[in-house]
Write a protein that holds these residues in place. Sequence first.
Motif, PDB file in Angstrom:
ATOM      1  N   CYS A 278      48.768  48.428  63.075  1.00 55.01           N
ATOM      2  CA  CYS A 278      49.089  46.993  62.959  1.00 55.01           C
ATOM      3  C   CYS A 278      47.815  46.160  63.054  1.00 55.01           C
ATOM      4  CB  CYS A 278      50.080  46.579  64.051  1.00 55.01           C
ATOM      5  SG  CYS A 278      51.735  47.194  63.726  1.00 55.01           S
ATOM      6  N   GLY A 279      46.904  46.557  63.931  1.00 54.87           N
ATOM      7  CA  GLY A 279      45.628  45.851  64.035  1.00 54.87           C
ATOM      8  C   GLY A 279      44.860  45.928  62.724  1.00 54.87           C
ATOM      9  N   MET A 280      44.843  47.115  62.130  1.00 56.47           N
ATOM     10  CA  MET A 280      44.136  47.271  60.843  1.00 56.47           C
ATOM     11  C   MET A 280      44.753  46.342  59.801  1.00 56.47           C
ATOM     12  SD  MET A 280      43.681  51.397  60.576  1.00 56.47           S
ATOM     13  CE  MET A 280      43.232  52.326  62.037  1.00 56.47           C
ATOM     14  N   ALA A 281      46.093  46.280  59.785  1.00 60.50           N
ATOM     15  CA  ALA A 281      46.787  45.418  58.819  1.00 60.50           C
ATOM     16  C   ALA A 281      46.411  43.953  59.057  1.00 60.50           C
ATOM     17  CB  ALA A 281      48.294  45.622  58.934  1.00 60.50           C
TER      18      ALA A 281
ATOM     19  N   THR B 244      43.510  45.415  69.070  1.00 61.44           N
ATOM     20  CA  THR B 244      42.213  44.765  68.835  1.00 61.44           C
ATOM     21  C   THR B 244      41.232  45.717  68.153  1.00 61.44           C
ATOM     22  OG1 THR B 244      42.597  43.410  70.775  1.00 61.44           O
ATOM     23  CG2 THR B 244      40.318  43.550  70.010  1.00 61.44           C
ATOM     24  N   PHE B 245      41.243  46.973  68.594  1.00 55.13           N
ATOM     25  CA  PHE B 245      40.358  47.990  68.005  1.00 55.13           C
ATOM     26  C   PHE B 245      40.680  48.148  66.516  1.00 55.13           C
ATOM     27  CE2 PHE B 245      38.427  52.004  67.129  1.00 55.13           C
ATOM     28  CZ  PHE B 245      37.487  52.253  68.111  1.00 55.13           C
ATOM     29  N   GLY B 246      41.986  48.252  66.209  1.00 56.95           N
ATOM     30  CA  GLY B 246      42.406  48.398  64.814  1.00 56.95           C
ATOM     31  C   GLY B 246      42.011  47.187  63.985  1.00 56.95           C
TER      32      GLY B 246
ATOM     33  N   LEU C 277      38.477  47.380  62.876  1.00 57.24           N
ATOM     34  CA  LEU C 277      38.310  48.319  61.762  1.00 57.24           C
ATOM     35  C   LEU C 277      38.812  47.681  60.464  1.00 57.24           C
ATOM     36  CD1 LEU C 277      39.435  51.729  63.360  1.00 57.24           C
ATOM     37  CD2 LEU C 277      37.124  50.811  63.156  1.00 57.24           C
ATOM     38  N   GLY C 278      39.940  46.974  60.553  1.00 61.79           N
ATOM     39  CA  GLY C 278      40.499  46.325  59.362  1.00 61.79           C
ATOM     40  C   GLY C 278      39.568  45.271  58.791  1.00 61.79           C
ATOM     41  N   ARG C 279      38.791  44.629  59.678  1.00 63.02           N
ATOM     42  CA  ARG C 279      37.840  43.599  59.218  1.00 63.02           C
ATOM     43  C   ARG C 279      36.551  44.208  58.667  1.00 63.02           C
ATOM     44  NH1 ARG C 279      39.108  40.259  64.036  1.00 63.02           N
ATOM     45  NH2 ARG C 279      37.154  40.979  64.928  1.00 63.02           N
ATOM     46  N   GLY C 280      36.451  45.542  58.747  1.00 58.99           N
ATOM     47  CA  GLY C 280      35.296  46.210  58.147  1.00 58.99           C
ATOM     48  C   GLY C 280      34.268  46.715  59.144  1.00 58.99           C
ATOM     49  N   GLU C 281      34.539  46.572  60.465  1.00 58.58           N
ATOM     50  CA  GLU C 281      33.585  47.116  61.440  1.00 58.58           C
ATOM     51  C   GLU C 281      33.663  48.642  61.431  1.00 58.58           C
ATOM     52  OE1 GLU C 281      33.724  45.495  65.390  1.00 58.58           O
ATOM     53  OE2 GLU C 281      33.840  43.439  64.665  1.00 58.58           O
ATOM     54  N   THR C 282      32.576  49.277  61.862  1.00 59.96           N
ATOM     55  CA  THR C 282      32.573  50.740  61.966  1.00 59.96           C
ATOM     56  C   THR C 282      33.224  51.142  63.288  1.00 59.96           C
ATOM     57  OG1 THR C 282      30.474  50.729  63.129  1.00 59.96           O
ATOM     58  CG2 THR C 282      30.380  50.876  60.710  1.00 59.96           C
ATOM     59  N   MET C 283      33.503  52.430  63.432  1.00 54.74           N
ATOM     60  CA  MET C 283      34.044  52.949  64.698  1.00 54.74           C
ATOM     61  C   MET C 283      33.079  52.637  65.846  1.00 54.74           C
ATOM     62  SD  MET C 283      36.981  54.518  64.714  1.00 54.74           S
ATOM     63  CE  MET C 283      36.927  55.722  66.041  1.00 54.74           C
ATOM     64  N   ALA C 284      31.788  52.820  65.584  1.00 50.85           N
ATOM     65  CA  ALA C 284      30.791  52.584  66.641  1.00 50.85           C
ATOM     66  C   ALA C 284      30.802  51.118  67.069  1.00 50.85           C
ATOM     67  CB  ALA C 284      29.408  52.992  66.144  1.00 50.85           C
ATOM     68  N   GLN C 285      30.919  50.213  66.100  1.00 56.09           N
ATOM     69  CA  GLN C 285      30.949  48.776  66.447  1.00 56.09           C
ATOM     70  C   GLN C 285      32.211  48.443  67.257  1.00 56.09           C
ATOM     71  OE1 GLN C 285      30.506  47.498  62.349  1.00 56.09           O
ATOM     72  NE2 GLN C 285      28.512  46.562  62.769  1.00 56.09           N
ATOM     73  N   ALA C 286      33.336  49.000  66.834  1.00 53.18           N
ATOM     74  CA  ALA C 286      34.590  48.728  67.562  1.00 53.18           C
ATOM     75  C   ALA C 286      34.543  49.320  68.976  1.00 53.18           C
ATOM     76  CB  ALA C 286      35.781  49.281  66.783  1.00 53.18           C
ATOM     77  N   GLN C 287      33.942  50.506  69.110  1.00 54.51           N
ATOM     78  CA  GLN C 287      33.809  51.140  70.446  1.00 54.51           C
ATOM     79  C   GLN C 287      32.936  50.269  71.345  1.00 54.51           C
ATOM     80  OE1 GLN C 287      35.338  53.870  71.386  1.00 54.51           O
ATOM     81  NE2 GLN C 287      35.396  55.443  69.796  1.00 54.51           N
TER      82      GLN C 287
ATOM     83  N   VAL D 129      39.492  51.678  77.644  1.00 54.43           N
ATOM     84  CA  VAL D 129      40.060  52.753  76.852  1.00 54.43           C
ATOM     85  C   VAL D 129      41.040  52.229  75.792  1.00 54.43           C
ATOM     86  CG1 VAL D 129      41.968  53.235  78.476  1.00 54.43           C
ATOM     87  CG2 VAL D 129      41.023  55.077  77.105  1.00 54.43           C
ATOM     88  N   SER D 130      40.885  52.698  74.532  1.00 57.54           N
ATOM     89  CA  SER D 130      41.892  52.481  73.472  1.00 57.54           C
ATOM     90  C   SER D 130      42.466  53.863  73.191  1.00 57.54           C
ATOM     91  CB  SER D 130      41.248  51.910  72.210  1.00 57.54           C
ATOM     92  OG  SER D 130      40.767  50.618  72.454  1.00 57.54           O
ATOM     93  N   GLU D 131      43.523  54.195  73.905  1.00 62.53           N
ATOM     94  CA  GLU D 131      44.014  55.576  73.935  1.00 62.53           C
ATOM     95  C   GLU D 131      44.376  56.123  72.557  1.00 62.53           C
ATOM     96  OE1 GLU D 131      43.986  57.626  76.341  1.00 62.53           O
ATOM     97  OE2 GLU D 131      44.581  56.764  78.268  1.00 62.53           O
ATOM     98  N   GLY D 132      44.868  55.239  71.667  1.00 67.65           N
ATOM     99  CA  GLY D 132      45.340  55.708  70.364  1.00 67.65           C
ATOM    100  C   GLY D 132      44.248  56.332  69.510  1.00 67.65           C
TER     101      GLY D 132
END
Length: 335
Positions: free
Chosen positions: A201-204, A261-263, A266-276, A283-286
Motif C-alpha cells: 500500500c505504501g508503494m502504491a 512509510t518504507f513502502g 520505495l514507491g517514490r523511487g528511493e532505493t532500499m538503502a535510502q529507505a533503511q 524495524v519495518s518487519e515486512g
Amino acid sequence: MAPPERITVLGAGSWGTTFAKVLADAGNDVVLWARRAEVAAAINETRRNSAYLPDIRLPSTLRATDDAAEAVHGAGAVVLAVPSQTLRENLAGWQPLLPPEATLVSLAKGVELSTLKRMSEVIGEVADVPMAHVAVVSGPNLAKEIAAEQPTATVVACPDHDRAVALQHACSTPYFRPYTNTDLVGIEIAGACKNVIALACGMAAGLGFGHNTMSSLITRGLAETTRLGVALGADPMTFAGLAGLGDLVATAMSPLSRNRTFGERLGRGETMAQAQEAAHGQVSEGVKSCSSIRQLAARHGVEMPITDVVHRVCHEGLAPAPAAAELLGRERKPE
Ligand SMILES: NC(=O)c1ccc[n+]([C@@H]2O[C@H](COP(=O)([O-])OP(=O)(O)OC[C@H]3O[C@@H](n4cnc5c(N)ncnc54)[C@H](O)[C@@H]3O)[C@@H](O)[C@H]2O)c1
Ligand SMILES: O=P(O)(O)OC[C@H](O)CO
C-alpha cells in the motif's frame, strides 16, 4: 487486597515502552528492560524515552533497568518486545533467567527467516515451555497513538484461555481494550502478513495511487493472508477481527506505520538503502517477513501474489511500477 503483579517488558523500543505504560496504567508493578544503560537511567530520571516517545510522560510505577536478571526476577508475565528476527537470539540469553510459571508474551509481528516459524513457535522452542504458557498481543496498535492514550482495541491470544483472561485483565485500561482469542496461528499469521501488505500500500501511495488502489490491495491482501492462515490451521474468522482486518487497515493506511512509510519511499523511487537509512534503526518487519512468508506459502502450495511482488521489489530489484502492472495483468478469475 493482593499486591499488584510484577510484569516485565524486555525491549524498550516504541511498542515495548508503550505496552509497559499500558501495563503500569492498568495497575501492575512494571519493569522495563532496555539494552542500553543510559536509556534505562533516562527513563528512571526523566520519565521519558526520548529516542522513541519524546512527548510521552511515563508513569511512576514503571521502572527501567538494563539488567535482565533483575528485570525478570519474580515476574508473573514476561513480555518480549524485540524485533522478530532477533527474538531467538535475545530469548536464548534470557532463557535461564525466566520464572518457570511465567506467561511469555510476544509482541513481535513476523515470521523467522531461517526456520519459517511463527514467534510463539520460536518462544516455545527456545524457552522450552508448554505452548499453554505462550501468549501473543496483536491488533491495530500503532504505538504512538496508544502512548497518547487514544482509544484502541487489541487481541490477547493464548491456547490456555485462563492465561489469556489473566493477561486481558492485566492490560485493560480506560483507553486500551483487549479481547481474548485462542487462535495463535491466525493471530500471528495476520500480524506478520499485514506488514507486507502495508508495504504494498505504501508503494502504491508513493506511485501516486489513491483509495481505490489501497482498498483493492487491502482486500486482496486479506484474501491471500487468509488462504495462508487456513492452510496452517487457523480459524478463517480470525482474519475478519481486530488482529486481521483491523490491524491491516490501521497499518496500511497510517503515516505512523513504519512498513507503510518504507513502502511509500520505495514507491517514490528511493532505493532500499535510502529507505533503511530514513527508518533510523526502527524495524519495518515486512521487509524481511515478505521473504519468509513467501517461502512458507510455497511450502504449503498457497498463492500469495502481493507478497511475491513485495519480496521481488525489496530483494530482487523489481521496480514498484512494473510490480503494480504485473498484479493487474494476472490471469482473470472469480473473486
Ligand atoms: N511500534 C509499533 O507501533 C508496534 C505495534 C505493535 C507491534 N509491534 C511489533 O513489536 C515488535 C517490536 O517493535 P518496536 O516498535 O518496539 O521496535 P523498535 O525498533 O522501536 O524497538 C526494538 C527494540 O528491541 C531492542 N533490541 C534488543 N535486541 C535487539 C537486536 N538484537 N536488534 C535490534 N533491536 C534489538 C532495541 O534496542 C529496541 O529497544 C516488532 O515485531 C513490531 O512489528 C510494533
Ligand atoms: O509501524 P509498523 O508498520 O511496524 O506497525 C505497527 C503496528 O504493528 C500496527 O498495529
